[in-house]
Design a protein around this motif. Structure first.
Motif, short mmCIF file in Angstrom:
data_model
loop_
_atom_site.label_atom_id
_atom_site.label_comp_id
_atom_site.label_asym_id
_atom_site.label_seq_id
_atom_site.Cartn_x
_atom_site.Cartn_y
_atom_site.Cartn_z
N GLN A 194 0.81 -1.21 0.00
CA GLN A 194 0.00 0.00 0.00
C GLN A 194 0.84 1.27 0.00
O GLN A 194 0.31 2.36 -0.25
N PHE A 195 2.14 1.15 0.28
CA PHE A 195 2.98 2.34 0.35
C PHE A 195 3.13 2.98 -1.02
O PHE A 195 3.02 2.33 -2.06
N SER A 196 3.44 4.27 -0.98
CA SER A 196 3.60 5.03 -2.22
C SER A 196 4.85 4.62 -2.96
O SER A 196 5.88 4.25 -2.36
N ASP A 197 4.79 4.72 -4.28
CA ASP A 197 5.96 4.44 -5.10
C ASP A 197 7.01 5.54 -4.95
O ASP A 197 8.16 5.36 -5.36
N LEU A 238 -1.83 5.26 16.47
CA LEU A 238 -2.77 4.16 16.72
C LEU A 238 -4.06 4.34 15.94
O LEU A 238 -4.67 3.36 15.50
N GLY A 239 -4.47 5.59 15.73
CA GLY A 239 -5.65 5.84 14.90
C GLY A 239 -5.42 5.45 13.46
O GLY A 239 -6.32 4.90 12.79
N ILE A 240 -4.21 5.72 12.93
CA ILE A 240 -3.88 5.33 11.56
C ILE A 240 -3.86 3.81 11.44
O ILE A 240 -4.37 3.23 10.46
N TYR A 285 3.13 6.13 9.43
CA TYR A 285 2.72 7.47 9.87
C TYR A 285 2.86 8.48 8.74
O TYR A 285 1.93 9.26 8.45
N LEU A 286 4.02 8.48 8.06
CA LEU A 286 4.28 9.47 7.01
C LEU A 286 3.62 9.11 5.69
O LEU A 286 3.67 9.91 4.74
N HIS A 287 3.01 7.93 5.60
CA HIS A 287 2.25 7.60 4.40
C HIS A 287 1.09 8.57 4.21
O HIS A 287 0.65 8.81 3.07
N LYS A 288 0.59 9.14 5.30
CA LYS A 288 -0.46 10.15 5.19
C LYS A 288 0.06 11.38 4.45
O LYS A 288 -0.68 12.02 3.70
#
Length: 526
Positions: A122-125, A171-173, A222-225
């Motif tokens: 799911q992580f960004s390319d 934890l919410g993410i 976390y930083l995927h947002k």
């Protein structure tokens, strides 16, 4: 229970399809996952570093795994406080590191395996930090290959990223995809375990400790947002137009050039061609054309923008507001800057990134390098690398290596030199090779000469140490030599960093002479 490979493959497939995880905690009972985790971390140098207790990888056994899984079944496993130490940073400050106990490392590696298998698809390319098959070079190559024509670089750096992660937001993410309260409680207990500093317990109110095996994957989640914000909002908004409009001034000059060619006026055609090569073929201020590119490595990110500076300032402001308002993170204002791509280099992952422009360099009738990205070695990196081998501005030896033999001395210098050169391969290496190589030969000769009481000039005449240090790669050592008696290193061994210490018969072993003769036969003209 299922094998670790089957469990991880199922999680990868669910992550690829975007399906939630509802029974992730039960995988903490799978002993096969603990064996896989042990295989991943037992050989690390940190495996023998104790945490708050004296327990290390030496005490590992199947009974230990059974004990951990038994506690997990009853939800009674408790993380120990990490032992905090500090290491120096390049800017003179200190970076805190958390040293967890061995059991916590093992459990953390199992958690990392599960999270990585599920979130990796799911992580960004555009994310390259702490990911398998990716790294600094993949991020830099993508910039070099796809950022042609960039006008502005927008550099971003998050202040104290690992120490500022908000536990509630994290934890919410996780809860968005992981619908398993037991697993989320395990993560919460891990984050709230605290740390020992000078054997005084302190609570962990935010962040995840650097040094733990779970911290990189948690920071990427976390930083995927941030990646999603840039890719879903900023890039679509600041990307438009299929191509730039033709520059009207260039088009007018080109028409005159065609007319001069039809008339046969070569002098006028030559002057018009020179004038046309000073003008861009496309309109650089086309309001209907914009491009925005993005790359992130851990907490460092950079954006390349084609457009006016006013819009680049808007992007920078929005990029600073989103982490502050949504993720509770602040950008380092000193390192978050806008630089003009052609006139000023941007600093990213230790490289200087700039956009080339030279109207006089013609390739196949075209200005071949205009707009192309160039990766350079920063001058301060060259100075700092040369300073390792200098004293009072001159090449000098290291007294700490004086008691080593020739092989160990040259191997040390070769490893250091190859490490720098391999990292800066993408720049073409002219600065590093010409400057650092000018320092290491005399320095590299000095210590072997001291250790065997031979002169620097004599050793340098026997072997060109500077050129040998530049060799990259490894080869098996020569065999059949008596390790005792009077010995010297052959040129082949200095280049490849292998231990071939032959009797001093002409200064080089026979096998090395044969290899050199074979190379000459392949390279010399017939």
């Amino acid at each position: 229970m299922q094998t670790a490979e089957v469990v991880l493959n199922v999680l990868r497939e669910r992550g690829r399809k975007g399906l939630p995880c509802t029974q992730l905690y039960r995988q903490m009972f799978n002993e096969d996952l603990y064996l896989l985790a042990y295989g991943n971390i037992y050989s690390n140098s940190g495996a023998m570093t104790p945490g708050a207790s004296k327990e290390t990888a030496d005490g590992m056994s199947e009974e230990k795994i059974e004990q951990i899984t038994g506690l997990m079944r009853r939800e009674k496993y408790r993380f120990s406080p990490a032992r905090r130490v500090y290491i120096p940073k390049k800017n003179g400050k200190l970076r805190p590191l958390g040293m967890p106990s061995w059991c916590d490392k093992l459990v953390g590696e199992v958690v990392r395996l599960l999270l990585e298998a599920y979130y990796e698809p799911q992580f960004s390319d555009n994310s390259h930090g702490f990911r398998r098959g990716r790294g600094c070079h993949t991020a830099l190559r993508k910039i070099d290959d796809t950022w042609t024509g960039t006008t502005w670089f927008i550099e971003g750096d998050i202040s104290d990223c690992f120490g500022s992660l908000d536990h509630g937001i994290l934890l919410g993410i996780l809860a968005e995809k992981i619908h398993d309260q037991r697993f989320l409680r395990l993560i919460r207990n891990m984050l709230k375990a605290g740390y020992l500093e000078d054997w005084e317990y302190r609570e962990t109110l935010s962040g995840c400790p650097q040094g733990g095996v779970v911290s990189p994957i948690l920071s990427n989640i976390y930083l995927h947002k941030l990646d999603e914000f840039v890719e879903r909002e900023l890039i679509p908004q600041y990307t438009r137009g299929a191509c730039r409009k033709t520059n009207p001034e260039y088009k007018r000059i080109y028409r005159q050039l065609e007319n001069a060619r039809r008339r046969g006026d070569r002098a006028a055609a030559r002057d018009l061609r020179k004038q046309a090569r000073t003008l861009p073929t496309a309109d650089p201020m086309d309001p209907g054309y914009r491009r925005l590119k993005y790359i992130r490595y851990a907490d460092d990110h950079i954006l390349g923008f084609i457009g006016p500076k006013a819009e680049a300032e808007q992007i920078k402001a929005r990029l600073a507001a989103f982490p502050r308002e949504t993720l509770g993170l602040e950008l380092n204002q000193q390192n978050t800057v806008i630089t003009h791509a052609r006139s000023q280099p941007a600093r990213f992952l230790g490289y200087h990134i700039t956009v080339q422009h030279c109207d006089a360099r013609i390739t196949k009738g075209q200005r071949g390098i205009n707009g192309k990205v160039a990766l350079r070695v920063p001058p301060d990196v060259i100075r700092s690398q040369c300073a390792r081998y200098r004293q009072h501005g001159k090449p000098w030896h290291r007294s700490g290596l004086q008691n080593l033999d020739d092989y160990d001395i040259v191997r040390t210098y070769g490893a250091e030199y190859r490490g720098v050169v391999n990292y800066y391969l993408l720049s073409g290496l002219p600065e590093v090779l010409h400057v650092i190589l000018g320092v290491t030969p005399s320095d590299g000769c000095r210590l072997p000469a001291l250790s065997v009481t031979r002169s620097v000039v004599g050793l340098a005449s026997e072997v060109d140490v500077g050129r040998e240090l530049a060799g990259v790669g490894a080869a098996p050592p020569c065999s059949g030599h008596d390790p005792a008696g009077d010995r010297t290193m052959c040129a082949y061994d200095l280049r490849h960093g292998v231990s071939c210490l032959a009797p001093r018969e002409g200064g080089c072993c026979a096998a090395s002479r044969d290899r050199a003769r074979s190379r000459r036969s392949l390279t010399d003209p017939q």
